[in-house]
Design a protein around this motif. Structure first.
Motif, PDB file in Angstrom:
ATOM      1  N   ALA A  59     -41.240 -39.202 -13.870  1.00 36.25           N
ATOM      2  CA  ALA A  59     -39.961 -39.472 -14.541  1.00 36.25           C
ATOM      3  C   ALA A  59     -39.934 -40.860 -15.174  1.00 36.25           C
ATOM      4  CB  ALA A  59     -38.806 -39.333 -13.554  1.00 36.25           C
ATOM      5  N   GLY A  60     -40.880 -41.723 -14.761  1.00 36.92           N
ATOM      6  CA  GLY A  60     -40.960 -43.050 -15.353  1.00 36.92           C
ATOM      7  C   GLY A  60     -39.855 -43.994 -14.918  1.00 36.92           C
ATOM      8  N   GLN A  61     -39.270 -43.751 -13.718  1.00 36.55           N
ATOM      9  CA  GLN A  61     -38.168 -44.577 -13.214  1.00 36.55           C
ATOM     10  C   GLN A  61     -38.650 -45.395 -12.030  1.00 36.55           C
ATOM     11  OE1 GLN A  61     -35.437 -44.276 -15.247  1.00 36.55           O
ATOM     12  NE2 GLN A  61     -36.844 -42.851 -16.243  1.00 36.55           N
ATOM     13  N   VAL A 104     -26.146 -38.366  -2.366  1.00 30.73           N
ATOM     14  CA  VAL A 104     -26.189 -39.810  -2.627  1.00 30.73           C
ATOM     15  C   VAL A 104     -27.045 -40.103  -3.856  1.00 30.73           C
ATOM     16  CG1 VAL A 104     -26.979 -42.028  -1.728  1.00 30.73           C
ATOM     17  CG2 VAL A 104     -25.763 -40.454  -0.225  1.00 30.73           C
ATOM     18  N   ALA A 105     -28.176 -39.410  -3.981  1.00 28.81           N
ATOM     19  CA  ALA A 105     -29.068 -39.625  -5.121  1.00 28.81           C
ATOM     20  C   ALA A 105     -28.376 -39.280  -6.437  1.00 28.81           C
ATOM     21  CB  ALA A 105     -30.338 -38.795  -4.966  1.00 28.81           C
ATOM     22  N   VAL A 106     -27.620 -38.190  -6.447  1.00 28.61           N
ATOM     23  CA  VAL A 106     -26.913 -37.791  -7.671  1.00 28.61           C
ATOM     24  C   VAL A 106     -25.796 -38.782  -7.992  1.00 28.61           C
ATOM     25  CG1 VAL A 106     -25.421 -36.037  -8.694  1.00 28.61           C
ATOM     26  CG2 VAL A 106     -27.476 -35.340  -7.446  1.00 28.61           C
ATOM     27  N   VAL A 107     -24.999 -39.130  -6.972  1.00 28.03           N
ATOM     28  CA  VAL A 107     -23.877 -40.054  -7.184  1.00 28.03           C
ATOM     29  C   VAL A 107     -24.380 -41.418  -7.663  1.00 28.03           C
ATOM     30  CG1 VAL A 107     -22.031 -41.319  -6.021  1.00 28.03           C
ATOM     31  CG2 VAL A 107     -22.368 -38.887  -5.540  1.00 28.03           C
ATOM     32  N   VAL A 108     -25.463 -41.879  -7.040  1.00 23.76           N
ATOM     33  CA  VAL A 108     -26.017 -43.181  -7.399  1.00 23.76           C
ATOM     34  C   VAL A 108     -26.825 -43.089  -8.693  1.00 23.76           C
ATOM     35  CG1 VAL A 108     -27.717 -44.917  -6.706  1.00 23.76           C
ATOM     36  CG2 VAL A 108     -26.047 -44.057  -5.047  1.00 23.76           C
ATOM     37  N   MET A 196     -34.989 -35.051 -29.514  1.00 25.18           N
ATOM     38  CA  MET A 196     -35.372 -33.631 -29.563  1.00 25.18           C
ATOM     39  C   MET A 196     -34.421 -32.749 -28.755  1.00 25.18           C
ATOM     40  SD  MET A 196     -37.906 -33.437 -31.577  1.00 25.18           S
ATOM     41  CE  MET A 196     -38.498 -31.781 -31.247  1.00 25.18           C
ATOM     42  N   GLY A 197     -33.335 -33.342 -28.261  1.00 24.33           N
ATOM     43  CA  GLY A 197     -32.324 -32.562 -27.568  1.00 24.33           C
ATOM     44  C   GLY A 197     -32.451 -32.520 -26.063  1.00 24.33           C
ATOM     45  N   VAL A 198     -33.358 -33.330 -25.496  1.00 26.76           N
ATOM     46  CA  VAL A 198     -33.536 -33.354 -24.037  1.00 26.76           C
ATOM     47  C   VAL A 198     -32.420 -34.195 -23.417  1.00 26.76           C
ATOM     48  CG1 VAL A 198     -35.035 -34.070 -22.142  1.00 26.76           C
ATOM     49  CG2 VAL A 198     -36.030 -33.072 -24.207  1.00 26.76           C
ATOM     50  N   ASN A 199     -31.749 -33.635 -22.428  1.00 25.35           N
ATOM     51  CA  ASN A 199     -30.707 -34.369 -21.707  1.00 25.35           C
ATOM     52  C   ASN A 199     -31.397 -35.316 -20.725  1.00 25.35           C
ATOM     53  OD1 ASN A 199     -28.609 -35.269 -20.065  1.00 25.35           O
ATOM     54  ND2 ASN A 199     -27.503 -33.326 -20.162  1.00 25.35           N
ATOM     55  N   THR A 200     -31.642 -36.526 -21.165  1.00 25.83           N
ATOM     56  CA  THR A 200     -32.476 -37.448 -20.384  1.00 25.83           C
ATOM     57  C   THR A 200     -31.853 -37.799 -19.033  1.00 25.83           C
ATOM     58  OG1 THR A 200     -31.489 -39.313 -21.586  1.00 25.83           O
ATOM     59  CG2 THR A 200     -33.560 -38.436 -22.440  1.00 25.83           C
ATOM     60  N   THR A 201     -30.544 -38.035 -19.014  1.00 22.96           N
ATOM     61  CA  THR A 201     -29.881 -38.391 -17.753  1.00 22.96           C
ATOM     62  C   THR A 201     -30.001 -37.255 -16.743  1.00 22.96           C
ATOM     63  OG1 THR A 201     -28.291 -39.796 -18.921  1.00 22.96           O
ATOM     64  CG2 THR A 201     -27.708 -39.086 -16.702  1.00 22.96           C
ATOM     65  N   ILE A 206     -32.320 -35.270 -11.691  1.00 21.92           N
ATOM     66  CA  ILE A 206     -32.946 -34.179 -10.933  1.00 21.92           C
ATOM     67  C   ILE A 206     -34.203 -34.670 -10.227  1.00 21.92           C
ATOM     68  CG2 ILE A 206     -34.205 -31.990 -11.144  1.00 21.92           C
ATOM     69  CD1 ILE A 206     -32.243 -31.210 -13.361  1.00 21.92           C
ATOM     70  N   ALA A 207     -35.065 -35.383 -10.958  1.00 23.77           N
ATOM     71  CA  ALA A 207     -36.291 -35.914 -10.354  1.00 23.77           C
ATOM     72  C   ALA A 207     -35.969 -36.897  -9.236  1.00 23.77           C
ATOM     73  CB  ALA A 207     -37.152 -36.585 -11.424  1.00 23.77           C
ATOM     74  N   PHE A 208     -34.965 -37.742  -9.462  1.00 28.64           N
ATOM     75  CA  PHE A 208     -34.553 -38.731  -8.463  1.00 28.64           C
ATOM     76  C   PHE A 208     -34.031 -38.032  -7.206  1.00 28.64           C
ATOM     77  CE2 PHE A 208     -31.540 -42.107  -6.961  1.00 28.64           C
ATOM     78  CZ  PHE A 208     -32.493 -43.088  -6.729  1.00 28.64           C
ATOM     79  N   ALA A 209     -33.264 -36.958  -7.393  1.00 33.37           N
ATOM     80  CA  ALA A 209     -32.704 -36.221  -6.257  1.00 33.37           C
ATOM     81  C   ALA A 209     -33.795 -35.508  -5.464  1.00 33.37           C
ATOM     82  CB  ALA A 209     -31.669 -35.211  -6.752  1.00 33.37           C
ATOM     83  N   ILE A 210     -34.751 -34.899  -6.157  1.00 33.34           N
ATOM     84  CA  ILE A 210     -35.853 -34.223  -5.452  1.00 33.34           C
ATOM     85  C   ILE A 210     -36.658 -35.227  -4.640  1.00 33.34           C
ATOM     86  CG2 ILE A 210     -38.028 -32.951  -5.751  1.00 33.34           C
ATOM     87  CD1 ILE A 210     -36.773 -31.631  -8.209  1.00 33.34           C
ATOM     88  N   GLY A 211     -36.962 -36.372  -5.240  1.00 33.45           N
ATOM     89  CA  GLY A 211     -37.684 -37.411  -4.514  1.00 33.45           C
ATOM     90  C   GLY A 211     -36.905 -37.905  -3.305  1.00 33.45           C
ATOM     91  N   ALA A 212     -35.593 -38.064  -3.453  1.00 35.83           N
ATOM     92  CA  ALA A 212     -34.751 -38.521  -2.342  1.00 35.83           C
ATOM     93  C   ALA A 212     -34.727 -37.492  -1.212  1.00 35.83           C
ATOM     94  CB  ALA A 212     -33.335 -38.781  -2.847  1.00 35.83           C
TER      95      ALA A 212
END
Length: 324
Positions: A59-61, A104-108, A196-201, A206-212
């Motif tokens: 995800a590059g974050q 928490v991951a989604v809210v944050v 290109m229409g990708v919803n980046t946020t 999603i990636a942040f939540a899966i990792g959490a």
């Protein structure tokens, strides 16, 4: 379709072979309590490193909050399993921890993942510290800085191995899905992906939540194996330890996370006899490795079962043509 089934069967065979190798080693008495601890810690570290690699490598974050999500899983599993001292209670606690970590991951993540680079690292580090300080101050529930002791030993190497396989398969399947490709596109060029229409946020969250959530699973396993936890176990240094595994293995390489977790676990095992010098030697070993492999042990490469299969198949075809 048949090829995909064949490759999945090969992966399943590798998982079974790994399990059988460990099972035979345990049954033959080759694994003592010390080695058992090393093996379990390696398995937990693999779960943590693979989850963080999804956030950083795909995800590059740049996140430094993994220890906080691990703490959520550890305390949820510990508290619920102590009130209901059964495997059902432990798995319920693990599930609650996963859900809480995801929320928490989604809210944050929605506000903080709009940041990038150092700013995001500081924000996620702050989230982890907030979680730890809350645990310290909720004395009536978490026993404050003293931690929780007397957790029943629900976790063994077999459970850790099973969750390691499941969480890794979830992450790898996400990476190779449509959402995973959109996530990787954000890593490569967020502005181009958005144009290109990708919803980046959305995909970063999603990636942040899966990792959490994978970190929460690792935290629950950690609590169930060590039978005691304290806020100091989930300090800033724990997030750095996980980050080291990701960087050493290769940012963007799941296989690299496995290799780094195993290598660091083995290094720690052999350094136990050096006492206070252990951390100095450990740090020097990391520096030497990074000097000679600055991109990590594997970089962004993966040890692909598909490539290995094709290589053997090509060799068999060449041998057959020579024979003819």
């Amino acid at each position: 379709m048949k090829k995909n089934l064949k490759y999945n069967l090969i992966w399943l065979a590798l998982i079974i072979i790994g399990y059988l190798a460990l099972y035979i080693s345990y049954s033959a008495g080759m694994v003592n309590l010390f080695l058992d601890n090393i093996i379990v810690q390696i398995g937990i570290n693999v779960i943590l490193a693979v989850g963080l690699n999804l956030i950083i490598g795909f995800a590059g974050q740049f996140s430094l909050g993994h220890a906080g999500f691990m703490a959520i899983g550890a305390y949820a599993a510990a508290l619920i399993s102590m009130s209901n001292p059964t495997y059902a209670g432990f798995f319920l606690g693990m599930a609650v921890g996963v859900v809480l970590a995801g929320i928490v991951a989604v809210v944050v993540g929605i506000p903080t993942l709009r940041l990038s680079g150092d700013y995001l690292a500081i924000a996620t580090l702050g989230v982890a510290e907030i979680i730890r300080i809350l645990i310290i101050n909720m004395k009536d529930i978490t026993n404050g800085p003293s931690g929780i002791f007397g957790i029943l030993p629900f976790v063994d190497w077999q459970m850790v191995y099973g969750f390691m396989a499941v969480t890794t398969l979830i992450v790898v399947n996400y990476i190779h899905s449509g959402a995973g490709r959109a996530t990787t596109a954000i890593r490569e060029d967020e502005i181009a992906a958005e144009s290109m229409g990708v919803n980046t946020t959305k995909y970063k969250v999603i990636a942040f939540a899966i990792g959490a959530m994978t970190a929460s699973v690792a935290g629950a396993l950690y609590a169930g194996y060590l039978q005691s936890i304290a806020p100091k176990d989930f300090a800033f240094t724990k997030s750095i330890d996980i980050l080291i595994m990701v960087v050493l293995g290769g940012i963007g390489s799941v296989t690299g996370s496995f290799i780094a977790a195993i290598l660091l676990g083995v290094i720690n095992m052999y350094l136990q006899d050096f006492g206070a010098l252990r951390m100095i030697i450990y740090a020097l070993a990391l520096i030497i490795l990074m000097i000679f492999k600055p991109g990590g042990l594997l970089g962004t490469k993966e040890l692909s079962v598909k490539k290995i299969f094709n290589k053997f198949k090509k060799g068999d075809d060449q041998n057959a043509s020579i024979g003819n």
